[in-house]
Design an enzyme around this catalytic site. Structure first.
Site, short mmCIF file in Angstrom:
data_model
loop_
_atom_site.label_atom_id
_atom_site.label_comp_id
_atom_site.label_asym_id
_atom_site.label_seq_id
_atom_site.Cartn_x
_atom_site.Cartn_y
_atom_site.Cartn_z
N ASP A 144 77.15 -106.47 54.10
CA ASP A 144 78.50 -107.01 54.25
C ASP A 144 78.62 -108.37 54.94
O ASP A 144 79.25 -109.28 54.44
CB ASP A 144 79.36 -106.02 55.04
CG ASP A 144 79.50 -104.68 54.35
OD1 ASP A 144 78.83 -104.48 53.32
OD2 ASP A 144 80.26 -103.84 54.85
N CYS A 215 75.80 -101.35 49.21
CA CYS A 215 76.68 -100.21 48.91
C CYS A 215 77.38 -100.38 47.57
O CYS A 215 77.92 -101.45 47.26
CB CYS A 215 77.68 -100.01 50.02
SG CYS A 215 76.92 -99.58 51.60
N GLU A 465 84.40 -100.78 62.24
CA GLU A 465 84.95 -100.14 61.06
C GLU A 465 85.27 -98.68 61.35
O GLU A 465 84.61 -98.05 62.18
CB GLU A 465 83.95 -100.20 59.90
CG GLU A 465 83.84 -101.57 59.28
CD GLU A 465 82.95 -101.57 58.05
OE1 GLU A 465 82.86 -102.63 57.41
OE2 GLU A 465 82.34 -100.53 57.72
N SER A 491 86.06 -100.06 56.58
CA SER A 491 85.04 -100.28 55.58
C SER A 491 85.71 -100.64 54.26
O SER A 491 86.84 -100.22 53.99
CB SER A 491 84.21 -99.00 55.41
OG SER A 491 83.45 -99.05 54.22
#
Length: 578
Positions: A144, A215, A465, A491
């Site tokens: 991320d 992810c 998160e 998230s």
């Protein structure tokens, strides 16, 4: 991935001797002349030759790390990038920076680290690139915070450069259904609620992450990969192939060739990052149901590029952009399915055709965004990407709320099936951990509004998160009847009526710290409001009694971050006021 279009600009050969732009515009200063013999001697000790050091030096900023699957393939990708650079007449120099996994650290004290890592990645890329005077740079990222961190660093250095995404993980398969890491976190909630056995949870855990890659839904990593293509800081078509797909090797090699072409044309990040480019990126997030974290990252990148962008702009652009990609977490498909349907280019093509993007914006290839989008090849019969005239929802997923809890703004992601109004009693928690414990202990009831505060950029510090909490609510069957309001963040895998980034945060005396257990909270999505049913006088009275808590960290990196970080409404960037 787009290649060069024959536009070589004012290029030069490897020695920078023929045309007006010197492709060794930086490296000459550190490598040429008798007085630089010491530098050359050091580099010869690592295996470089005289011929290598006479060519343009291309930095490869790699975020490879063994602590997660997301970035695990980046060493392999770097190898192919280097091959492309050498074939095109440059000399690659790879260096590493950090990465922190949200998915691994979620729900622990370690979760304070990922957003902080964005700043450290940006700082380290800037520091190494400035110090070693690279002529151009490629940033390799996946998890991320790596993509925005790399981009921020590249904008600061502002030599010809772009970001290359390592690729999505493939979805796992559990009982015939595609699953991702989000499925595991939701299953933990189901297990705690007695709806899943430990053996079933273990079986899901074993298959949810089948190999390398970030992810698998349109969570933050894949959202930011799309952002980088839409904004012009990644080659169009480079992000869509999954991490383990053999096509990724060719993507790397062509990226190595392309960085040399970009260098010869002397195209730099600040040439590309215009206001219109940022609007294109926001439209891509809205159209794909992308992560709320994109708000933080694009605000931060705009600040680095000195482009005027505010949190309110996200709502304006989202309102006019239809949701057309049926991607997790709100939809049914994984990022690998988008690749099979036609890739990120197909989403761009749909929006360009409808006049919803500025098609004239440049991309690294030298072609415009519109020209690159026109190359999309749609798989017949695919239903991952809808048409603009038959969208999943007529407006995008990003919504900015304001109110007496969040006068500077808060962010929520709406997929179209959520209720648009919620009124309920506040259940107040001063940390994510205590809220998660309450959820696991079944203390949350239908209709409640969970308020989690002191988890903002300064208060956390690091703005955790809340996937552990939100996924547990899904697993317990409460996501359709409970709301959550926090000065922390979510998230990209979060779904439900979840309001994050509440600003100002509690740690600086924002009005969220005036909310008490049992107060009535109202979410009015259509009118873009989030409020507590208290008079202005009562809120002022409570704030007058408030005392700032002691910081959770008084030394080390988290203390430094807390001292320097700005509001989430400004991108949670670290800054020094001179």
């Amino acid at each position: 991935m787009g290649g060069g279009n024959g536009h070589q600009g004012n290029g030069a050969d490897g020695n920078g001797a023929s045309n007006s732009f010197d492709t060794r515009h930086m490296s000459r200063r550190i490598l040429d002349g008798p007085e630089r013999a010491g530098a050359r001697a050091m580099l010869k000790g690592t295996g470089y030759t005289d011929e290598d050091l006479k060519k343009p030096i291309i930095g490869i900023a790699n975020t490879w790390i063994e602590t997660m699957p997301c970035n695990l393939n980046l060493r392999r990708l770097a190898k192919h990038v280097k091959e492309g650079i050498r074939a095109a007449g440059g000399t690659p120099m790879e260096f590493n920076t950090i990465a922190v996994s949200d998915g691994v650290t979620m729900g622990t004290e370690g979760m304070k680290g990922p957003l902080v890592s964005r700043e450290i990645i940006a700082d380290s890329v800037e520091l190494v690139a400035r110090s070693h005077m690279f002529d151009a740079v490629i940033g390799l990222g996946a998890c991320d915070k790596t993509l925005p961190g790399l981009a921020m660093g590249l904008v600061r250095v502002n030599v010809p450069s772009f970001v290359l995404y390592g690729g999505t993980i493939l979805p796992g398969n559990y009982n015939g259904h595609e699953v991702t890491i989000r499925s595991v976190y939701e299953a933990i909630g189901a297990f705690e609620a007695g709806k899943m056995t430990e053996a079933e949870l273990k079986a899901l855990e074993d298959v949810a992450c089948p190999g390398a890659g970030a992810c698998g839904g349109q969570y933050t990593a894949n959202t930011m990969a799309m952002v980088m293509e839409f904004i012009g800081l990644s080659p169009m078509g480079s992000a869509s192939p999954p991490a383990v797909d053999p096509r990724k090797d060719e993507v790397g090699r062509r990226a190595g060739e392309l960085i040399m072409d970009l260098l010869r044309r002397n195209v730099r990040p600040r040439d590309i990052l215009t206001r219109e480019a940022f609007e294109n990126a926001i439209a891509g997030v809205a159209a794909s149901g992308g992560s709320t974290n994109s708000v933080l990252h694009l605000l931060a990148l705009a600040r680095e590029a000195e482009v005027e962008l505010t949190i309110d702009d996200f709502d304006v652009i989202s309102r006019r952009t239809p949701l057309i990609a049926d991607l997790m977490p709100g939809g049914q498909y994984a990022a690998a399915d988008l690749d099979q349907a036609g890739g990120i280019q197909l989403v761009a093509q749909r929006l360009v055709s409808a006049g919803l993007l500025d098609a004239a914006r440049p991309t690294p290839s030298g072609r415009t965004l519109g020209e690159e989008a026109a190359t999309a090849v749609e798989t017949p019969g695919q239903d991952v990407v809808h048409t603009v005239d038959n969208p999943l929802k007529t407006s995008g997923g990003l919504v900015i709320l304001k109110g007496n809890i969040s006068p500077e703004g808060a962010v929520i992601k709406i997929f179209g099936y959520e209720r648009l109004h919620h009124r309920g009693p506040a259940r107040v928690f001063d940390s994510e951990h205590t809220a998660l414990t309450a959820v696991y202990d079944r203390q949350i009831q239908e209709g409640d509004v969970i308020v989690i505060r002191y988890e903002g950029p300064k208060g956390g510090p690091g703005m955790q998160e809340m996937l552990g909490v939100t996924a547990a609510l899904v697993g317990q069957g409460l996501s359709g009847s409970v709301a959550l309001v926090t000065d922390g963040r979510f998230s990209g895998a979060t779904k439900g009526l979840m309001v994050g980034h509440v600003s100002p945060e509690a740690m600086v005396g924002g009005p969220i710290c005036a909310v008490r257990e049992g107060d009535t909270i109202v979410l009015d999505i259509e009118n873009r409001r989030v409020d507590v049913e208290l008079s202005d006088d009562e809120i002022r009275s409570r704030l007058a009694e408030w005392k700032q808590p002691e910081p959770r960290y008084k030394t080390g990196v988290l203390a430094k971050y807390a001292a320097l970080v700005s509001s989430a409404s400004e991108g949670a960037v670290t800054r020094v006021d001179l």
